[in-house]
Design a protein around this motif. Structure first.
Motif, PDB file in Angstrom:
ATOM      1  N   LYS A  34     124.522  59.974 120.246  1.00 28.05           N
ATOM      2  CA  LYS A  34     125.558  60.988 120.492  1.00 28.05           C
ATOM      3  C   LYS A  34     125.132  62.358 119.995  1.00 28.05           C
ATOM      4  O   LYS A  34     125.523  63.379 120.564  1.00 28.05           O
ATOM      5  CB  LYS A  34     126.856  60.557 119.817  1.00 28.05           C
ATOM      6  N   ARG A  35     124.327  62.396 118.946  1.00 29.97           N
ATOM      7  CA  ARG A  35     123.890  63.665 118.373  1.00 29.97           C
ATOM      8  C   ARG A  35     122.487  64.049 118.827  1.00 29.97           C
ATOM      9  O   ARG A  35     121.967  65.074 118.424  1.00 29.97           O
ATOM     10  CB  ARG A  35     123.923  63.579 116.840  1.00 29.97           C
ATOM     11  N   LYS A  42     135.899  63.761 106.771  1.00 32.98           N
ATOM     12  CA  LYS A  42     134.764  64.556 107.240  1.00 32.98           C
ATOM     13  C   LYS A  42     134.114  65.230 106.040  1.00 32.98           C
ATOM     14  O   LYS A  42     134.788  65.865 105.230  1.00 32.98           O
ATOM     15  CB  LYS A  42     135.222  65.596 108.260  1.00 32.98           C
ATOM     16  N   THR A  43     132.810  65.093 105.926  1.00 34.00           N
ATOM     17  CA  THR A  43     132.055  65.744 104.859  1.00 34.00           C
ATOM     18  C   THR A  43     131.540  67.086 105.380  1.00 34.00           C
ATOM     19  O   THR A  43     130.947  67.148 106.462  1.00 34.00           O
ATOM     20  CB  THR A  43     130.863  64.874 104.416  1.00 34.00           C
ATOM     21  N   VAL A  44     131.762  68.149 104.608  1.00 34.23           N
ATOM     22  CA  VAL A  44     131.394  69.489 105.078  1.00 34.23           C
ATOM     23  C   VAL A  44     129.940  69.829 104.785  1.00 34.23           C
ATOM     24  O   VAL A  44     129.401  70.784 105.325  1.00 34.23           O
ATOM     25  CB  VAL A  44     132.321  70.557 104.445  1.00 34.23           C
ATOM     26  N   VAL A  96     131.690  60.415 115.870  1.00 29.70           N
ATOM     27  CA  VAL A  96     131.220  61.799 115.870  1.00 29.70           C
ATOM     28  C   VAL A  96     132.250  62.645 116.596  1.00 29.70           C
ATOM     29  O   VAL A  96     132.649  62.311 117.722  1.00 29.70           O
ATOM     30  CB  VAL A  96     129.843  61.925 116.551  1.00 29.70           C
ATOM     31  N   ASN A  97     132.711  63.746 115.969  1.00 30.94           N
ATOM     32  CA  ASN A  97     133.730  64.582 116.608  1.00 30.94           C
ATOM     33  C   ASN A  97     133.091  65.604 117.554  1.00 30.94           C
ATOM     34  O   ASN A  97     131.864  65.633 117.738  1.00 30.94           O
ATOM     35  CB  ASN A  97     134.618  65.259 115.566  1.00 30.94           C
ATOM     36  N   ARG A 104     130.178  66.501 113.891  1.00 32.17           N
ATOM     37  CA  ARG A 104     130.253  66.028 112.504  1.00 32.17           C
ATOM     38  C   ARG A 104     130.666  64.561 112.461  1.00 32.17           C
ATOM     39  O   ARG A 104     131.387  64.063 113.327  1.00 32.17           O
ATOM     40  CB  ARG A 104     131.244  66.868 111.696  1.00 32.17           C
ATOM     41  N   LEU A 105     130.206  63.889 111.432  1.00 31.10           N
ATOM     42  CA  LEU A 105     130.497  62.477 111.262  1.00 31.10           C
ATOM     43  C   LEU A 105     131.921  62.289 110.757  1.00 31.10           C
ATOM     44  O   LEU A 105     132.315  62.870 109.749  1.00 31.10           O
ATOM     45  CB  LEU A 105     129.514  61.855 110.268  1.00 31.10           C
ATOM     46  N   ILE A 106     132.695  61.474 111.456  1.00 35.04           N
ATOM     47  CA  ILE A 106     134.034  61.110 111.014  1.00 35.04           C
ATOM     48  C   ILE A 106     133.947  59.715 110.420  1.00 35.04           C
ATOM     49  O   ILE A 106     133.630  58.742 111.112  1.00 35.04           O
ATOM     50  CB  ILE A 106     135.043  61.141 112.182  1.00 35.04           C
ATOM     51  N   GLN A 107     134.246  59.634 109.141  1.00 34.79           N
ATOM     52  CA  GLN A 107     134.116  58.386 108.397  1.00 34.79           C
ATOM     53  C   GLN A 107     135.508  57.762 108.240  1.00 34.79           C
ATOM     54  O   GLN A 107     136.398  58.372 107.655  1.00 34.79           O
ATOM     55  CB  GLN A 107     133.485  58.670 107.042  1.00 34.79           C
ATOM     56  N   ILE A 108     135.662  56.569 108.767  1.00 32.39           N
ATOM     57  CA  ILE A 108     136.979  55.929 108.823  1.00 32.39           C
ATOM     58  C   ILE A 108     137.013  54.741 107.873  1.00 32.39           C
ATOM     59  O   ILE A 108     136.135  53.867 107.903  1.00 32.39           O
ATOM     60  CB  ILE A 108     137.292  55.475 110.260  1.00 32.39           C
TER      61      ILE A 108
END
Length: 329
Positions: free
Chosen positions: A37-38, A151-153, A129-130, A134-138
């Motif tokens: 995806k990235r 989300k980690t900045v 991935v949004n 960015r990685l969305i961690q659920i």
């Protein structure tokens, strides 16, 4: 862009005694999805002290496997591993770092994140991935009643992922073997020393096909012998609820639940376990659930395939006798 600073998805492969933990293959499966995806490379870091079949990580999807090999890494130890992983990440600058939420991973990952000054989301059950890339961690919150999206900045974006949450990456031996051998950044760490190794194989319940688990209905620690007898009869292992672990009646490695192990055995026998959401989160995906409880209104019966309303001290001996009788006939 240089080979060192390749901005990819990095999976930290876990091994013990030269055997790669299966969670590594699950991480490669999810990591491949995120990398595609990235449009990023998927790489793997393996640290060990003996000959390990590192090419297996290539077969499971890692484009490059970085193998730091030294005799000092024969036994996984958090401080020495942390120093090497941190140095590797600073040098290679991966965008995403995935670590298995095993006992070792849960201890190692926070040390790495703290040293890098980045965030860490623990015990994830999904990763996405949004639109911004960015990685969305659920991960579940409030005993699985809600799912937090985090989300980690700052990079690297780090997450530990629960074992058995994703399917293992399919094995394809036609994939190119690409293993880069590396010298350790630090072979020995003065902060800690291994004095004794206590085998925990008998307490590892994550791979058991049959689990006999005890809850508050157990009166004293010695009574675990009754459950162990049933587990031996069925070729399984003994688990425990958090209440039993907190009371000092069972080892933490035996704990099943949100803050313990997530298990998916073929048969799960809950003995004297009421069925609190915290416990159900760790065993609800078992193929067949059998509940034994003296309280007919216990929530465990709502998820059980079969239920016995009765005293475990009376029901379990009957089960042992019945199974042994069937084996002899």
């Amino acid at each position: 862009m240089s080979d060192k600073k390749q901005k990819g998805v990095l999976v930290l492969a876990e091994q013990n005694n030269g055997e790669i933990h299966k969670v590594s293959y699950e991480l490669l499966n999810k990591g491949k999805e995120l990398a595609e995806k990235r449009d990023l490379p998927l790489t793997c870091l393996l640290i060990g002290g003996e000959v390990i079949s590192a090419e297996e990580l290539n077969y499971r999807g890692a484009q490059t496997v970085y193998y730091i090999k030294d005799s000092s890494f024969k036994i996984p130890e958090e401080n020495s591993y942390k120093e090497n992983v941190v140095a590797f990440i600073k040098e290679r600058e991966p965008e995403i770092v995935l670590i298995g939420a095993t006992n070792f991973g849960r201890s190692l990952a926070p040390r790495i994140a703290a040293a890098l000054g980045t965030g860490l989301t623990a015990d994830c059950t999904d990763l996405q991935v949004n639109e911004e890339g960015r990685l969305i961690q659920i991960r579940p919150a409030f005993s699985d009643h809600l799912f937090a999206h985090i989300k980690t900045v700052k990079d690297p974006q780090m997450a530990t992922v629960r074992y058995k949450e994703f399917a293992e990456a399919q094995r394809d031996t036609s994939r190119v073997e690409n293993i880069v051998m590396m010298k350790p950044y630090m072979a020995l760490c003065s902060k800690s020393k291994i004095d004794e190794i206590i085998p925990m194989d008998d307490m590892d319940i994550t791979e058991a096909e049959v689990i006999v688990a005890a809850g508050r209905g157990l009166r004293k620690k010695e009574d675990l012998l009754l459950l162990e007898e049933l587990a031996r009869t069925l070729g399984g292992k003994v688990g425990a609820s958090r209440a039993l672990v907190d009371a000092g009646l069972a080892e933490s490695a035996m704990q099943v639940g949100y803050s313990g192990n997530r298990v998916k055995p073929k048969v799960y026998i809950a003995c004297g376990i009421s069925g609190a959401p915290q416990h159900l989160a760790g065993m609800k995906d078992s193929q067949t659930i059998i509940a034994i409880n003296s309280d007919p209104s216990a929530p465990i019966f709502q998820v059980a395939d079969y239920g016995y309303v009765g005293d475990l001290y009376e029901v379990i001996p009957q089960l042992i006798h019945a199974w042994r009788k069937e084996e002899t006939e």
